[in-house]
Design a protein around this motif. Structure first.
Motif, short mmCIF file in Angstrom:
data_model
loop_
_atom_site.label_atom_id
_atom_site.label_comp_id
_atom_site.label_asym_id
_atom_site.label_seq_id
_atom_site.Cartn_x
_atom_site.Cartn_y
_atom_site.Cartn_z
N GLU A 108 -6.06 72.84 59.86
CA GLU A 108 -7.30 73.61 60.03
C GLU A 108 -7.58 74.49 58.81
O GLU A 108 -8.73 74.57 58.34
CB GLU A 108 -7.18 74.48 61.30
N GLN A 109 -6.55 75.16 58.31
CA GLN A 109 -6.73 75.99 57.11
C GLN A 109 -7.12 75.13 55.91
O GLN A 109 -7.99 75.51 55.11
CB GLN A 109 -5.43 76.75 56.80
N LYS A 110 -6.47 73.99 55.80
CA LYS A 110 -6.77 73.12 54.66
C LYS A 110 -8.19 72.55 54.76
O LYS A 110 -8.92 72.50 53.76
CB LYS A 110 -5.72 72.00 54.57
N ALA A 151 -4.50 60.16 44.64
CA ALA A 151 -5.06 59.28 45.66
C ALA A 151 -4.63 59.75 47.04
O ALA A 151 -3.65 60.46 47.20
CB ALA A 151 -4.57 57.86 45.43
N VAL A 152 -5.38 59.32 48.03
CA VAL A 152 -4.96 59.55 49.40
C VAL A 152 -3.89 58.51 49.76
O VAL A 152 -3.89 57.40 49.22
CB VAL A 152 -6.18 59.52 50.35
N PRO A 188 -1.44 63.48 51.88
CA PRO A 188 -1.69 63.16 53.29
C PRO A 188 -3.20 63.23 53.56
O PRO A 188 -3.94 63.94 52.86
CB PRO A 188 -0.97 64.28 54.04
N LYS A 189 -3.65 62.52 54.59
CA LYS A 189 -5.10 62.42 54.82
C LYS A 189 -5.76 63.76 55.17
O LYS A 189 -6.98 63.90 55.05
CB LYS A 189 -5.37 61.38 55.91
N ASP A 190 -4.97 64.72 55.61
CA ASP A 190 -5.57 66.04 55.90
C ASP A 190 -5.59 66.95 54.68
O ASP A 190 -6.01 68.11 54.79
CB ASP A 190 -4.86 66.72 57.08
N PHE A 219 -10.08 63.17 54.65
CA PHE A 219 -9.98 61.74 54.89
C PHE A 219 -9.44 61.44 56.29
O PHE A 219 -9.65 60.35 56.81
CB PHE A 219 -9.11 61.07 53.81
N SER A 220 -8.77 62.42 56.90
CA SER A 220 -8.32 62.23 58.28
C SER A 220 -9.48 62.17 59.26
O SER A 220 -9.32 61.76 60.41
CB SER A 220 -7.37 63.38 58.67
#
Lengths: 61, 61, 61, 61, 61, 61
Positions: A15-17, D8-9, D47-49, D58-59
């Motif tokens: 959430e913060q990110k 990259a993701v 990571p996707k988040d 991306f998440s």
């Protein structure tokens, strides 16, 4: 264009990110007049033993 | 200020990383006259299949 | 391998930069056991209007 | 020299990463006339988040 | 996405840089299946006194 | 901590860069709860022949 990278020690929530990446994107759009779809933000998190301030790892601060 | 980033393949111990971050911080203080509390060092480690030399991943060298 | 990047505001002499790059290289060799010829260091200097601390450019601090 | 970094993701296979690092190395050798053993490539996956386009992780895209 | 950064010492022509950025873009499209319009490449060149190998600046090698 | 880097093609004014660095700093303080004095932002600008999108330098787009 532009691309933004945030180097931080681990420990923030998704959430913060999400909030940070959204606000940075808005800041770029506002100040540089960029289309938001052209703005990428990536956060590079370090484990606490891989980042130091004042020569002391965050695992020991 | 300044900030230092070390890009390496994974495999060093926390002890080795602590030593490197301490010595790099000392080097910045000595040469640039910076307050050590203003020096940050972050190590960005890659899995062995994500870094290559001569086009060959470290997982195969 | 590894590669080190120093992000700083402009204003250091060639002599200061040479000293820093030499000492960082020695720190990598000592702590990571790397051959010095495998160590590269690059300093990325920003004009004073392109780097900020606390939201204030170094041109105004 | 030079050193190349790919941000990259996450989600590519080791095989895709090997292919990319090999082709980038070849591109440097061809265009800059560098000895391939002097070319390093590192992929920094998020990571996707932790990566966003248009302010959306991306998440969630 | 992805974004690629090339860290090099100064001295290449615009023609060499154009060729490298084109070939790296093609390598990403081929290996990662990305739309080329989503690929950005930036070359960060250092003055010869700001990059070192083996602890020795390129201005003295 | 954290440190933020903006990679862009050259051409923005000092005023635009000041605004962006201020707003990014505010975004970090808001979302990560950091003291603003611990936030650094650096903009790395490329000449138009040293950044490409879709394999085409900005000097030709």
């Amino acid at each position: 264009m532009p691309e933004i990278y945030v180097y931080a020690v681990e420990g923030r929530t998704s959430e913060q990110k999400r909030g940070l990446m959204k606000d940075i994107t808005d800041a770029v759009v506002k100040n540089f007049g960029t289309d938001p779809e052209n703005v990428t933000v990536q956060i590079i998190e370090a484990p606490k033993d891989s980042k130091a301030k004042g020569g002391i790892p965050f695992s020991e601060r």
